[in-house]
Each structure stands twice: as structure tokens, then as C-alpha cells.
Write an enzyme that holds these catalytic residues in place. Structure first.
Site, short mmCIF file in Angstrom:
data_model
loop_
_atom_site.label_atom_id
_atom_site.label_comp_id
_atom_site.label_asym_id
_atom_site.label_seq_id
_atom_site.Cartn_x
_atom_site.Cartn_y
_atom_site.Cartn_z
N SER A 223 5.97 8.37 -2.70
CA SER A 223 6.67 7.62 -2.17
C SER A 223 7.19 6.79 -4.40
O SER A 223 8.13 6.81 -4.76
CB SER A 223 7.66 6.54 -1.79
OG SER A 223 6.73 5.27 -1.10
N ALA A 224 5.38 6.20 -4.16
CA ALA A 224 5.39 4.98 -5.86
C ALA A 224 5.30 6.18 -7.00
O ALA A 224 6.10 6.42 -7.48
CB ALA A 224 4.68 4.73 -6.10
N ALA A 225 5.09 8.03 -6.57
CA ALA A 225 5.27 8.37 -7.57
C ALA A 225 6.90 9.08 -8.06
O ALA A 225 7.06 9.39 -8.97
CB ALA A 225 4.41 9.95 -7.38
N GLY B 96 -0.45 8.32 2.54
CA GLY B 96 -1.30 7.56 2.02
C GLY B 96 -1.36 7.70 0.32
O GLY B 96 -2.87 7.23 0.56
N LEU B 97 -1.50 8.77 -0.22
CA LEU B 97 -1.49 9.42 -0.96
C LEU B 97 -0.67 8.42 -2.40
O LEU B 97 -0.31 9.35 -3.70
CB LEU B 97 -1.81 10.59 -1.40
CG LEU B 97 -2.53 11.64 -0.51
CD1 LEU B 97 -3.05 12.65 -0.80
CD2 LEU B 97 -4.11 10.71 -0.87
N GLY B 98 0.37 7.59 -2.01
CA GLY B 98 1.32 7.24 -2.86
C GLY B 98 2.69 8.04 -3.38
O GLY B 98 2.88 8.37 -4.33
N PRO C 80 1.39 15.47 -0.36
CA PRO C 80 2.17 15.00 0.86
C PRO C 80 2.67 14.09 1.33
O PRO C 80 2.75 12.69 0.11
CB PRO C 80 0.60 15.26 2.14
CG PRO C 80 0.14 15.35 1.56
CD PRO C 80 -0.24 15.94 -0.01
N GLY D 275 3.99 9.99 3.61
CA GLY D 275 3.23 9.91 4.36
C GLY D 275 2.25 9.63 4.74
O GLY D 275 1.64 9.21 6.07
N ASP E 1 0.63 1.40 -5.66
CA ASP E 1 1.31 2.18 -6.04
C ASP E 1 1.52 2.71 -7.23
O ASP E 1 1.39 3.82 -7.95
CB ASP E 1 1.69 3.06 -4.91
CG ASP E 1 0.76 2.69 -3.52
OD1 ASP E 1 -0.13 2.58 -3.81
OD2 ASP E 1 0.65 3.29 -1.91
#
Ligand code: PMV
Length: 319
Positions: free
Chosen positions: A103-105, A99-101, A95, A97, A146
Site C-alpha cells: 500500500s505504501a508503494a 508485509g511487503l509494503g 502482493p 496485505g 514503509d
């Protein structure tokens, strides 16, 4: 197919922005992307994110709201102008937004898929550096934790501006990740900590120093297999993050549910203000109980094993 991992920060979010260490672990899920070179005349670069039903063209304008088009243009700018246009098809399994990164992934997977389309390869360091340009569009001045973990995977200690230090856990880290379902914007949470840093510098500095000490002890606990100690450090980190106004009643409720069902420690992970929490469990049976308890308060809850063991390898849960 290009791949990149989602992540959880086990210890040290926010203080990591100010040069202190953090420990992060890759998830077993993330973003995959396929890159195709478009050789026909008049072709344009295109990014397609299938599960979101979104298509983006590179947008070289500066300022205004961060968009996928601007982030895409940033990473394309790291490639030679004289190249075939590319189409990137990305599939996102975490998901956004929360906190699981995510956008970085996505940034790392897009950079790698462009390489794939152009028949190039780059070093891990290059992937990390190029994807940081993507992250900056969304997060202003991110620490870089991230996208470093998204690219490298595994479990590692990160300090801004330095190479990742991979960590080998003496015992596997069984983590329960719970998604509160509350949206959280990293940029505004980082800005809120920056305001506190400006308004109450001494208190904020002391909080960061305390978190840094927690992270240093956390590294020793991970390497020494002291899961109980690591859990206590996660709880302490959570109290300090709550003191920076980064927790929410929902995240506290989820952490309490995890601890009440036997988790060794629990805390928010990532920027806070919503998003996800992470709990550490002693063994596989405990992780299932904790996951079920957290799930009652969460949009989603799942177990992930961190610590550098190849998947399927025999794990030693004994003390
Ligand atoms: O974007 P998130 O929620 O995965 O968290 C990023 C971690 C922060 O320390 C809050 C920001 C940063 O740049 O390191």
C-alpha cells in the site's frame, strides 16, 4: 513512468511505531504508475489498478472502511484545486496485505504519477510526506517506515519523524523472502500490540527496548559485514515478535525450514499475523537452497539482494 519500491523490514517492526529504530531494505520490485492530465471539460480524476481490475474515483467522505478512493482523495488534496484532472494507471508487482509494503508503494507511485501528469517535480521528503497521507487511510497511525523506503529505495535505518539514514552494507545481504499466503492486516496487528502496551506496559516496554538494542547492533553488523551476527539478531528479533503474539505456525514453519537449510537467521517481516518472512543467507548458493526449502511451505519465495550495490555490480561474498 513513476516508480516506488516494495520493502522488507530486517529488524524493528512494531517497536518502530513507538519511536524506536528499524532497519528496512527496498525490494527490486514494487509499483509503477503512469499519470496523464485530462484537459477536456467534465473530466474527473481516476485511479486504475490494472492487475486488480479496480478503478477508483476520489472519495472525500471521512470515516467508514478505508478505501482506495479515500486514499486517492487524500493525496489529491495536497495538489492545488485549480489543476487539470488526472488519470493514474498503476501496475502492482508485489502482493498486497503480506508485509511487503504494497500500500505504501502504491501511495508513493500515485503521488509521483500525479506530479508526472501535472509536469511537476518534488523532493524525496515531499514524496514521503504526501504519501504518508495515503498510508494513514489504511493503517491509522503508521510509523512511516514503509512509505519512506518505498520512496527512497536502498537500505536504511528509520526513526519515526526523522530523515532516513542510508546504510552501506559491507557485504551484500542475500535475503530470501517467503510469502505465507496468509492474509494479514497491519492495522489490526498494530492495534493488538497497542492493547498489550496498555495491559502489560512494563513487559511490552522491555520488549521494545530489547528490539531497539537488536536494531542498533544490527546496524553495526551490516556496516561491519558480520552476516552471522546479523542472522542471530534476526532470530532474536523473531522470538521477541513471537512473544508479542505476532507470529503464526506457518511463519514459524517457514523460518525453521530456512534455518534448517543453512540460513543465518530468519524472522517474520512487517506486521505479522500472516504475510511474509525473511531469511538471511551467507552467499548466492545458500540463498537458492533456502529459497527452495521455504518455497515448499510458501505461496511464493524469492531471493533479493539488499545493501546498496547497483544491480549488476560485482559483489564480494568473501568474509
Ligand atoms: O504494513 P506492513 O506489514 O508492511 O508493516 C508495517 C510495519 C509496522 O511496524 C508493523 C507498522 C508501522 O507503521 O511501522
Amino acid at each position: 513512468m513513476a516508480q516506488a519500491f516494495g520493502k522488507v523490514i530486517l529488524l524493528g517492526e512494531h517497536s518502530v511505531v513507538y519511536g524506536h529504530p528499524a532497519i528496512a531494505a527496498a525490494l527490486d520490485r514494487g509499483v509503477s504508475a503512469r499519470g496523464t492530465a485530462l484537459r477536456e471539460a467534465g473530466a474527473v480524476d481516476l485511479l486504475v489498478i490494472e492487475p486488480w481490475g479496480v478503478q477508483a474515483l476520489p472519495d472525500v467522505s471521512s470515516g467508514g472502511e478505508p478505501t482506495l478512493g479515500r486514499a486517492f482523495a487524500e493525496v489529491l488534496a495536497t495538489f492545488p484545486a485549480e489543476r487539470p484532472r488526472v488519470r493514474i494507471d498503476a501496475n502492482v508487482a508485489i502482493p498486497g496485505g503480506s508485509g511487503l509494503g504494497c500500500s505504501a508503494a502504491l501511495g508513493v507511485a500515485v503521488v509521483r504519477a500525479i506530479d508526472e501528469a501535472l509536469g511537476q517535480t518534488h523532493s524525496l521528503e515531499d514524496d514521503i510526506a504526501r504519501s504518508l497521507r495515503w498510508e494513514r487511510v489504511f493503517h491509522g497511525q503508521p510509523s512511516g517506515v514503509d512509505n519512506a523506503i518505498a520512496a527512497a529505495g536502498g537500505l536504511a535505518l528509520f526513526v519515526k519523524g526523522s530523515a532516513l539514514e542510508p546504510l552501506r552494507a559491507r557485504r551484500p545481504l542475500r535475503l530470501v523472502v517467503g510469502d505465507s499466503g496468509e492474509a494479514s492486516a497491519t492495522k489490526s496487528m498494530v492495534e493488538s500490540v497497542a492493547r498489550q502496551h496498555e495491559q502489560v506496559p512494563e513487559k511490552t516496554r522491555q520488549t521494545f527496548e530489547a528490539i531497539a538494542a537488536i536494531v542498533r547492533n544490527g546496524k553495526l553488523a551490516i556496516e561491519g559485514g558480520d552476516l552471522r551476527g546479523l542472522g542471530q539478531l534476526m532470530n532474536m528479533n523473531q522470538w521477541l515478535l513471537a512473544g508479542l503474539l505476532l507470529s503464526t505456525p506457518k511463519l514459524e514453519e517457514m523460518c525453521a525450514a530456512a534455518r534448517d537449510t543453512g540460513a543465518l537467521g530468519a524472522k517474520l517481516t512487517g506486521a505479522g499475523g500472516g504475510g511474509c518472512m525473511v531469511a538471511l543467507c551467507a552467499d548466492a548458493a545458500s540463498a537458492e537452497l533456502v529459497r527452495d526449502a521455504v518455497a515448499k511451505h510458501a505461496r511464493d519465495a524469492f531471493v533479493v539482494v539488499a545493501g546498496g550495490l547497483p544491480s549488476g555490480a560485482a559483489e564480494n561474498d568473501a568474509p
